[in-house]
Scaffold this active site. Structure first.
Site, short mmCIF file in Angstrom:
data_model
loop_
_atom_site.label_atom_id
_atom_site.label_comp_id
_atom_site.label_asym_id
_atom_site.label_seq_id
_atom_site.Cartn_x
_atom_site.Cartn_y
_atom_site.Cartn_z
N LYS A 244 -57.76 92.62 -15.20
CA LYS A 244 -56.94 93.50 -15.94
C LYS A 244 -58.03 94.02 -16.99
O LYS A 244 -58.06 95.05 -16.87
CB LYS A 244 -55.65 93.16 -16.17
N HIS B 9 -68.55 72.46 -17.00
CA HIS B 9 -69.75 72.09 -16.04
C HIS B 9 -70.67 73.16 -15.91
O HIS B 9 -71.58 73.51 -15.01
CB HIS B 9 -69.01 71.60 -14.41
N LYS C 52 -57.77 104.53 -7.40
CA LYS C 52 -56.71 103.71 -6.69
C LYS C 52 -56.85 103.73 -5.04
O LYS C 52 -57.59 104.86 -4.56
CB LYS C 52 -55.47 104.18 -7.01
N CYS D 270 -60.98 109.37 -3.18
CA CYS D 270 -60.88 110.99 -3.17
C CYS D 270 -59.22 111.27 -2.75
O CYS D 270 -58.57 110.41 -1.96
CB CYS D 270 -61.75 111.34 -1.66
N ARG E 257 -57.12 109.04 -7.69
CA ARG E 257 -58.01 108.43 -6.43
C ARG E 257 -59.32 108.91 -6.51
O ARG E 257 -60.18 108.32 -5.75
CB ARG E 257 -57.45 109.22 -5.09
N TRP F 31 -64.10 110.81 -5.57
CA TRP F 31 -64.89 109.59 -5.87
C TRP F 31 -66.22 109.58 -5.03
O TRP F 31 -65.96 109.22 -3.83
CB TRP F 31 -64.00 108.34 -5.58
N GLU G 115 -56.15 87.28 -12.65
CA GLU G 115 -55.68 88.60 -12.83
C GLU G 115 -55.95 89.09 -14.11
O GLU G 115 -56.03 90.33 -14.37
CB GLU G 115 -54.30 88.64 -12.12
N ASN H 276 -61.58 112.82 2.88
CA ASN H 276 -61.28 111.31 2.20
C ASN H 276 -61.81 110.30 3.39
O ASN H 276 -60.96 110.43 4.34
CB ASN H 276 -59.92 111.37 1.68
N GLY H 277 -62.77 109.46 3.08
CA GLY H 277 -63.41 108.58 3.93
C GLY H 277 -64.73 108.46 3.96
O GLY H 277 -65.56 109.08 3.24
N GLU I 5 -61.31 95.76 -15.85
CA GLU I 5 -61.47 97.02 -15.34
C GLU I 5 -60.96 98.17 -16.10
O GLU I 5 -61.38 99.38 -16.19
CB GLU I 5 -60.53 96.92 -14.09
C1 F6R Z 1 -56.82 96.26 -9.71
C2 F6R Z 1 -56.43 97.08 -8.42
C3 F6R Z 1 -57.12 96.65 -7.09
C4 F6R Z 1 -56.22 96.69 -5.99
C5 F6R Z 1 -57.01 96.48 -4.77
C6 F6R Z 1 -56.19 96.33 -3.51
O1 F6R Z 1 -55.95 96.93 -10.82
O2 F6R Z 1 -55.35 97.63 -8.51
O3 F6R Z 1 -57.87 95.37 -7.48
O4 F6R Z 1 -55.42 95.53 -6.06
O5 F6R Z 1 -57.79 97.64 -4.47
O6 F6R Z 1 -55.39 97.38 -3.36
P1 F6R Z 1 -53.94 97.49 -2.42
O7 F6R Z 1 -53.13 96.55 -2.97
O8 F6R Z 1 -53.53 98.84 -2.32
O9 F6R Z 1 -54.42 97.04 -0.99
#
Ligand code: F6R
Length: 605
Positions: free
Chosen positions: A482, A501, A600, A2, A27, A74, A478, A100-101, A485
Site C-alpha cells: 500500500k 540474516h 485498476k 484501459c 483503469r 494505460w 500488504e 482494452n486488451g 504504490e
Molecule cells: C493493489 C491492488 C492490486 C490488485 C491486483 C489484483 O492495491 O489493487 O494489487 O489487488 O491487481 O486485482 P484483483 O483483485 O481485481 O484480481
C-alpha cells in the site's frame, strides 16, 4: 487496463462519453479520446495525458444524438503519445475502434495488412483491428467485426463505429470485461458498471467471444459463429452515489471509511453459525479435503497469505498460496477434485483468470472470492463467495481487501468446523469474535489523526521497512505494498526474525521501521527485533493491541488497536496501515487515487 465506453441515443454523446470516461479513468490515464459519428461523418478527437486535457481540447464541443465511442489508455504497445491514443481508425478514417486488451499476433497481422496496402500511423496493437475490419468490410459492419476477431489472438474488449452506419455500435469481447447497459431509447457499453449507472442499472455482461450490435432501441448479441443468443439482464443494486466521492477528498479515504459497513455486508452468520449456503458447500466433500490451493495477485494474494496462516492454524489443512502469473506457467501439482480458492476484487484480472482456467484443467474444484457480480471469474468458477465491498474506485485496494479477509475467515472457520479441528465452543467463540470485527474497525478509524500527524513528520523518508512475525508478517506485506504504490516510497516487508540474516544492513540512522506486534506468543521475540533496529538508529512506529506494554525506548510511536483475539489482528491492523499509506501519499502531494504507472483491473498479462 484501459477503459472503453460507447453510447447511442439522443443525449449529447460527447458529454455521455466524457462522463463515462471520468468513471473509468482509474483503469489508465496515459491518454484519452473519443470518436463520434455526427452528420454522416466520423470525428475523432484525442489528447495525451489525463482526461482533463481532452476536456480542455473539446471545449464546448457538442454531439447531440450522435453515436460514439471513447477510451482512456494505460499504455502497453507504444509510448503514451497523441498518435498512440485511441480511437484508432483505418486509412480512410471511416471506421473507429477503441480497445482494452492485447492483440498478441498484431505484428504478423500488421505485416500482412501492410502488404495489402494499409498504412499505419501508430505503434499500437489496436490499430490492426481498425485496418482488419476495413479489410473485411463489404457493407455489413457486424460481419466485418466478426471476421476480424476471428483472426485476432489475445484479449480484447472492443467498441467499433463507422460513418457508414450512423446509429450503430458493434462491441465484442474476449478475456477483457465489457458491460452493455440497457436504457430507454438509448444503449451504452462500458468496461465497468460505474460508467453507465447514470443512464441505467440494467446490464448484460457480454460473454467471451460474443459480439453485440447496439442501436438506440435494440441490443442484439451473437456468438462467434454469428448465431443470435439471449443473455440474462442483471439489475445492479448499488447506485451511482456509491461510485462518487461523497464529500471525501479522495476515493481511497472514502473507501477506508466504508470498511465497517462492507465487512458487515460480507459477513454471513445465521444462528451463531457461519452460513455459506450461498456457495452450495458439499459438507461431505469438504470433510475429505486434505490440501487447499489459493491463487491471486497483488493485494488479493496478500489476503490469500493470511488465508494460509489461518486455514492451517484453525483447520489444520495444508495450504499452498501462489501468485497467479507464476502458477499459470508452471506445471502445478493438483489432485483431481482439490479445492482451489481464487481471490479477485475485479473478477477480471488476466493472470488470475488464466491461472483459474489452468487449475480447472487439472481437475481442481474452484471456489472464487470475488467482488464484482457477473465478472468472468465469478461466472467460470464452480462456486462463488461474493464480497460486498461495492464499487472500489481508488486504484489502491482497501475495503476490498478487508472483505476478502472476512470471506477467508468464514471459509477457514467452516473448514475447521467440518474437519472438527476445533471444538464447538471454540468455533462459537471465534464466530462471535469475527462478528465483532466491523465494530472494532470503527474504533480503529480513530487512529487517523495520529497517523496523519505521524505522516506529516515522516513523509520525506526514502525507505520504510515493515516487520512482524506470523500473521503480523503476512499483514506487513500488504502494508508495504500500500505504501509503495501510492506514495512511491521504497518499502519492504520482512519477517522480523529474518532481518538479521542480511537486510538489517540497510538500517541506518533515521530509517523508518513499522513494527506490527499483535501476536501474544511472539511479542517478546518481535520486541527483541525492534531493539536490534533501534540500536542501529531506526525510528520505530509500532502497532499493537491496547494493553501491550511497549515502552518508549522500544518504539518511538505506538498505534493501539482495540483488544480482540490475536487471530483477527490482520483485519484490524490493515486499516491503520492503509491510513498511514494514505497520509504519507497526501503529504507528498501524490495523486492518491491514480498512482503513476498503475491501473485498476489488470486485464493484460
Ligand atoms: C493493489 C491492488 C492490486 C490488485 C491486483 C489484483 O492495491 O489493487 O494489487 O489487488 O491487481 O486485482 P484483483 O483483485 O481485481 O484480481
Amino acid at each position: 487496463m484501459c477503459g472503453i465506453v460507447g453510447y447511442v441515443g439522443s443525449r449529447d454523446t460527447a458529454q455521455v462519453l466524457m462522463s463515462g470516461l471520468s468513471k473509468l479513468e482509474y483503469r489508465g490515464y496515459d491518454s484519452a479520446g473519443i470518436a463520434v459519428v455526427k452528420d454522416g461523418s466520423l470525428d475523432i478527437r484525442k489528447a495525451q495525458g489525463r482526461l482533463s486535457n481532452l476536456e480542455k481540447m473539446l471545449g464546448d464541443y457538442e454531439a447531440k444524438g450522435a453515436t460514439g465511442i471513447g477510451h482512456t489508455r494505460w499504455a502497453t504497445h507504444g509510448e503514451p503519445s497523441q498518435r498512440n491514443s485511441h480511437p484508432h481508425s483505418n486509412c480512410a478514417e471511416t471506421i473507429a475502434v477503441v480497445h482494452n486488451g492485447i492483440i498478441e499476433n498484431y505484428m504478423k497481422l500488421k505485416q500482412w495488412l501492410i502488404s495489402e496496402g494499409a498504412a499505419f500511423s501508430s505503434e499500437t496493437d489496436t490499430e490492426v483491428v481498425a485496418h482488419l475490419i476495413n479489410h473485411f468490410y463489404d457493407g455489413d459492419l457486424l460481419e466485418a467485426v466478426r471476421s476480424a476477431i476471428g483472426r485476432i489472438e489475445g484479449s480484447y474488449a472492443l467498441g467499433v463505429v463507422s460513418e457508414n452506419h450512423p446509429g450503430t455500435i458493434i462491441a465484442a469481447r474476449k478475456d477483457s470485461p465489457l458491460v452493455v447497459g440497457i436504457g430507454q431509447g438509448e444503449n451504452i457499453i462500458a468496461s465497468d458498471i460505474p460508467a453507465l449507472l447514470a443512464y441505467t442499472r440494467d446490464v448484460i455482461f457480454l460473454g467471451d467471444k460474443e459480439i453485440a450490435m447496439l442501436t438506440r432501441d435494440s441490443v442484439k448479441i451473437h456468438d462467434e459463429y454469428g448465431r443470435q443468443v439471449d443473455r440474462d439482464t442483471y439489475h445492479v443494486e448499488w447506485d451511482a452515489e456509491q461510485a462518487e466521492k461523497g464529500g471525501y477528498e479522495h476515493f481511497m479515504i472514502k473507501e477506508i471509511h466504508e470498511e465497517p459497513k462492507v465487512m458487515t455486508d460480507t459477513l454471513k452468520i445465521k444462528d451463531g453459525m457461519i452460513d455459506l449456503s450461498q456457495i452450495g458447500i458439499d459438507e461431505k466433500a469438504i470433510a475429505d479435503i486434505d490440501k487447499v490451493g489459493i491463487i491471486a495477485c497483488g493485494t488479493a494474494y496478500h489476503a490469500g497469505m493470511v488465508g494460509k496462516y489461518i486455514i492451517e492454524d484453525l483447520a489444520r489443512i495444508p495450504v499452498e498460496v501462489e501468485i497467479a502469473s507464476e502458477f499459470r506457467y508452471r506445471k502445478p501439482i493438483i489432485k483431481e477434485g482439490q479445492l482451489v480458492i481464487i481471490i479477485s476484487q475485479s473478477g477480471e484480472t488476466a493472470d488470475t483468470l488464466a491461472a483459474m482456467r489452468e487449475a480447472k484443467k487439472c481437475g481442481a474444484k474452484i471456489a472464487a472470492v470475488v467482488n464484482v457480480v457477473g465478472s468472468t471469474i465469478a461466472r467460470e468458477a464452480d462456486a462463488v463467495l461474493y464480497t460486498h465491498a461495492g464499487p472500489e474506485i481508488a486504484v489502491a485496494s482497501t475495503k476490498a481487501y478487508n472483505t476478502q479477509l472476512i470471506a477467508i475467515y468464514m471459509i477457514a472457520l467452516e473448514l475447521a468446523r467440518l474437519k472438527k479441528s476445533i471444538d464447538m465452543n471454540e468455533y462459537t467463540r471465534l464466530v462471535d469474535g469475527l462478528s465483532e470485527v466491523p465494530k472494532l474497525t470503527e474504533k480503529v478509524l480513530d487512529t487517523k489523526g495520529q497517523l496523519q500527524r505521524f505522516a506529516a513528520k515522516n513523509f520525506h523518508k526514502g525507505s520504510v521497512f515493515f516487520i512482524g512475525r506470523g500473521l503480523d508478517y503476512v499483514l506487513s506485506m500488504e502494508a508495504s505494498l500500500k505504501l509503495k504504490e501510492i506514495s512511491y516510497i521504497h518499502s519492504e516487508a520482512y519477517a522480523a526474525g529474518e532481518l538479521k540474516h542480511g537486510t538489517i544492513a540497510l538500517i541506518e540512522d533515521g530509517t523508518l521501521v513499522v513494527a506490527i506486534v499483535t501476536q501474544g506468543k511472539l511479542i517478546e521475540k518481535t520486541i527483541s527485533n525492534i531493539k536490534e533496529v533501534k540500536a542501529r538508529g531506526a525510528k520505530v512506529l509500532a502497532v499493537c493491541f491496547e494493553g501491550t506494554q511497549l515502552a518508549e525506548d522500544v518504539a518511538d510511536e505506538v498505534v493501539y488497536l482495540p483488544k480482540a483475539d490475536d487471530v483477527f489482528a490482520p483485519i484490524l491492523t490493515v486499516t491503520p496501515m492503509q491510513l498511514f499509506a494514505y497520509y504519507m501519499s497526501v503529504e507528498k502531494g501524490c495523486d492518491v487515487d491514480k498512482p503513476r504507472n498503475l491501473a485498476k483491473s489488470v486485464t493484460v498479462e
